[in-house]
Design a protein around this motif. Structure first.
Motif, PDB file in Angstrom:
ATOM      1  N   TYR A  23       0.810  -1.216   0.000  1.00  0.00           N
ATOM      2  CA  TYR A  23       0.000   0.000   0.000  1.00  0.00           C
ATOM      3  C   TYR A  23       0.846   1.270   0.000  1.00  0.00           C
ATOM      4  N   LEU A  24       2.135   1.133  -0.257  1.00  0.00           N
ATOM      5  CA  LEU A  24       3.036   2.286  -0.217  1.00  0.00           C
ATOM      6  C   LEU A  24       2.599   3.436  -1.129  1.00  0.00           C
ATOM      7  N   PRO A  25       2.142   3.162  -2.366  1.00  0.00           N
ATOM      8  CA  PRO A  25       1.707   4.284  -3.212  1.00  0.00           C
ATOM      9  C   PRO A  25       0.598   5.112  -2.564  1.00  0.00           C
ATOM     10  N   GLY A  26      -0.301   4.441  -1.853  1.00  0.00           N
ATOM     11  CA  GLY A  26      -1.362   5.161  -1.166  1.00  0.00           C
ATOM     12  C   GLY A  26      -0.867   5.888   0.066  1.00  0.00           C
ATOM     13  N   PHE A  27       0.106   5.300   0.735  1.00  0.00           N
ATOM     14  CA  PHE A  27       0.557   5.883   1.991  1.00  0.00           C
ATOM     15  C   PHE A  27       1.407   7.130   1.804  1.00  0.00           C
ATOM     16  N   ILE A  28       2.075   7.255   0.680  1.00  0.00           N
ATOM     17  CA  ILE A  28       2.896   8.458   0.508  1.00  0.00           C
ATOM     18  C   ILE A  28       2.372   9.359  -0.611  1.00  0.00           C
ATOM     19  N   ALA A  29       1.129   9.110  -1.043  1.00  0.00           N
ATOM     20  CA  ALA A  29       0.528   9.999  -2.042  1.00  0.00           C
ATOM     21  C   ALA A  29       0.431  11.428  -1.515  1.00  0.00           C
ATOM     22  N   ASN A  30       0.264  11.573  -0.195  1.00  0.00           N
ATOM     23  CA  ASN A  30       0.228  12.912   0.393  1.00  0.00           C
ATOM     24  C   ASN A  30       1.519  13.675   0.120  1.00  0.00           C
ATOM     25  N   THR A  31       2.631  12.956   0.182  1.00  0.00           N
ATOM     26  CA  THR A  31       3.922  13.594  -0.088  1.00  0.00           C
ATOM     27  C   THR A  31       3.986  14.072  -1.532  1.00  0.00           C
ATOM     28  N   PRO A 200      -0.226   7.586  12.785  1.00  0.00           N
ATOM     29  CA  PRO A 200       0.124   8.956  13.199  1.00  0.00           C
ATOM     30  C   PRO A 200       1.629   9.172  13.328  1.00  0.00           C
ATOM     31  N   ILE A 201       2.351   8.158  13.801  1.00  0.00           N
ATOM     32  CA  ILE A 201       3.811   8.279  13.926  1.00  0.00           C
ATOM     33  C   ILE A 201       4.460   8.301  12.551  1.00  0.00           C
ATOM     34  N   LEU A 202       4.020   7.387  11.666  1.00  0.00           N
ATOM     35  CA  LEU A 202       4.579   7.337  10.318  1.00  0.00           C
ATOM     36  C   LEU A 202       4.310   8.637   9.567  1.00  0.00           C
ATOM     37  N   HIS A 203       3.073   9.101   9.656  1.00  0.00           N
ATOM     38  CA  HIS A 203       2.683  10.313   8.932  1.00  0.00           C
ATOM     39  C   HIS A 203       3.462  11.522   9.443  1.00  0.00           C
ATOM     40  N   ARG A 204       3.604  11.599  10.753  1.00  0.00           N
ATOM     41  CA  ARG A 204       4.364  12.698  11.347  1.00  0.00           C
ATOM     42  C   ARG A 204       5.811  12.680  10.855  1.00  0.00           C
ATOM     43  N   SER A 205       6.382  11.485  10.754  1.00  0.00           N
ATOM     44  CA  SER A 205       7.764  11.356  10.293  1.00  0.00           C
ATOM     45  C   SER A 205       7.907  11.842   8.856  1.00  0.00           C
ATOM     46  N   ASN A 207       5.975  13.927   7.296  1.00  0.00           N
ATOM     47  CA  ASN A 207       5.747  15.364   7.229  1.00  0.00           C
ATOM     48  C   ASN A 207       6.940  16.159   7.747  1.00  0.00           C
ATOM     49  N   LEU A 208       7.602  15.648   8.771  1.00  0.00           N
ATOM     50  CA  LEU A 208       8.802  16.318   9.274  1.00  0.00           C
ATOM     51  C   LEU A 208       9.892  16.340   8.206  1.00  0.00           C
ATOM     52  N   ILE A 209      10.008  15.226   7.481  1.00  0.00           N
ATOM     53  CA  ILE A 209      10.987  15.169   6.393  1.00  0.00           C
ATOM     54  C   ILE A 209      10.602  16.162   5.297  1.00  0.00           C
ATOM     55  N   GLY A 210       9.305  16.164   4.929  1.00  0.00           N
ATOM     56  CA  GLY A 210       8.834  17.094   3.907  1.00  0.00           C
ATOM     57  C   GLY A 210       9.049  18.545   4.299  1.00  0.00           C
ATOM     58  N   TYR A 211       8.846  18.850   5.574  1.00  0.00           N
ATOM     59  CA  TYR A 211       9.054  20.205   6.074  1.00  0.00           C
ATOM     60  C   TYR A 211      10.538  20.572   6.047  1.00  0.00           C
ATOM     61  N   ALA A 212      11.372  19.603   6.424  1.00  0.00           N
ATOM     62  CA  ALA A 212      12.809  19.859   6.497  1.00  0.00           C
ATOM     63  C   ALA A 212      13.412  20.156   5.123  1.00  0.00           C
ATOM     64  N   ILE A 213      12.872  19.511   4.078  1.00  0.00           N
ATOM     65  CA  ILE A 213      13.443  19.711   2.742  1.00  0.00           C
ATOM     66  C   ILE A 213      12.651  20.730   1.920  1.00  0.00           C
ATOM     67  N   GLY A 214      11.675  21.371   2.578  1.00  0.00           N
ATOM     68  CA  GLY A 214      10.977  22.469   1.924  1.00  0.00           C
ATOM     69  C   GLY A 214       9.754  22.110   1.124  1.00  0.00           C
ATOM     70  N   TRP A 215       9.278  20.865   1.228  1.00  0.00           N
ATOM     71  CA  TRP A 215       8.083  20.471   0.484  1.00  0.00           C
ATOM     72  C   TRP A 215       6.804  20.892   1.195  1.00  0.00           C
ATOM     73  N   LYS A 216       6.881  21.075   2.509  1.00  0.00           N
ATOM     74  CA  LYS A 216       5.713  21.478   3.285  1.00  0.00           C
ATOM     75  C   LYS A 216       5.984  22.794   3.997  1.00  0.00           C
ATOM     76  N   ASP A 217       4.912  23.572   4.150  1.00  0.00           N
ATOM     77  CA  ASP A 217       5.040  24.841   4.854  1.00  0.00           C
ATOM     78  C   ASP A 217       4.953  24.666   6.362  1.00  0.00           C
ATOM     79  N   VAL A 218       4.344  23.550   6.793  1.00  0.00           N
ATOM     80  CA  VAL A 218       4.209  23.259   8.222  1.00  0.00           C
ATOM     81  C   VAL A 218       4.627  21.808   8.453  1.00  0.00           C
ATOM     82  N   PRO A 219       5.119  21.479   9.659  1.00  0.00           N
ATOM     83  CA  PRO A 219       5.617  20.120   9.916  1.00  0.00           C
ATOM     84  C   PRO A 219       4.541  19.134  10.336  1.00  0.00           C
ATOM     85  N   TYR A 220       3.311  19.292   9.844  1.00  0.00           N
ATOM     86  CA  TYR A 220       2.236  18.364  10.195  1.00  0.00           C
ATOM     87  C   TYR A 220       1.242  18.287   9.061  1.00  0.00           C
TER      88      TYR A 220
END
Length: 220
Positions: A23-31, A200-205, A207-220
């Motif tokens: 289910y990886l394609p579904g789990f990281i589609a948010n990214t 929730p732990i996986l998603h938070r992780s 999002n933190l990565i996405g925030y750190a590399i500039g893909w997200k404006d907020v870390p959540y």
């Protein structure tokens, strides 16, 4: 159906890891949606909010600025590419029970088995990506009803609504619509429940990565 049964012949921890792999394609589609939502507007296209700026009777937006057509479409289609990559790495057929089993196991007679293995993988991955983003939009809808905003630079977090709806939607759609493939096996129900608990732990992780590399404006 023999391949599907054989593929799930392993311990619960390995089954959970295999389920996450499938289910990886579904789990990281948010990214992927983050990428399309952030990068495409830089080219002069978008963003195009899905709710079109519509305000509900409660005075809040239907979904908010964070849910865009460029994110929904781009995220879904990119998830399809990821599924193709998975198939390219592990192959198109079942060989033996393994965490990294082919996502196409048991899909020979499925509705999405069209035009060869890679197109089949693309359709399945895009379907999972769309399910994820639909679940994410559902969570956003209920966040807006609670008065939690996502407009401009204002972004509110709600840990459970930010994580559980997309995971539940991905698994639900997989079980309901991806039979008779391995992804719809009832043997994956318990692993799915385990993954939902830790989502929730996986998603938070992620999002933190996405925030750190500039893909997200907020870390959540």
């Amino acid at each position: 159906m023999g391949d599907v049964a054989d593929a799930t012949d392993m311990g619960i921890l390995l089954l959970a890891l295999m389920t996450l792999w499938l289910y990886l394609p579904g789990f990281i589609a948010n990214t992927f949606a983050m990428m399309w939502g952030k990068w495409l507007p830089k080219t002069g296209y978008g963003p195009w909010p899905i709710d079109g700026g519509r305000v509900m009777k409660d005075g809040n937006r239907m979904l908010g600025d964070g849910k865009t057509w460029n994110g929904l479409i781009g995220g879904s289609l990119t998830a399809g590419l990821l599924c193709m990559l998975q198939v390219a790495i592990v192959g198109t057929t079942f060989d033996e029970a393994s965490v990294f089993v082919s996502p196409l196991t048991g899909s020979e007679d499925a509705w999405f088995a069209i035009g060869g293995p890679y197109l089949t993988a693309y359709i399945m991955g895009s379907f999972l990506g769309f399910a994820c983003l639909l679940g994410d939009m559902t969570g956003s809808f209920f966040k807006r009803r609670r008065g939690l905003k996502r407009e401009g630079d204002v972004s509110s977090k709600a840990p459970l609504l930010d994580t559980l709806p997309f995971a539940i939607m991905v698994f639900l759609w997989g079980q309901l619509f991806l039979g008779p493939s391995l992804l719809a096996s009832s043997n994956l129900l318990l692993p799915m429940a385990i993954i939902i608990v830790i989502t929730p732990i996986l998603h938070r992780s992620f999002n933190l990565i996405g925030y750190a590399i500039g893909w997200k404006d907020v870390p959540y």
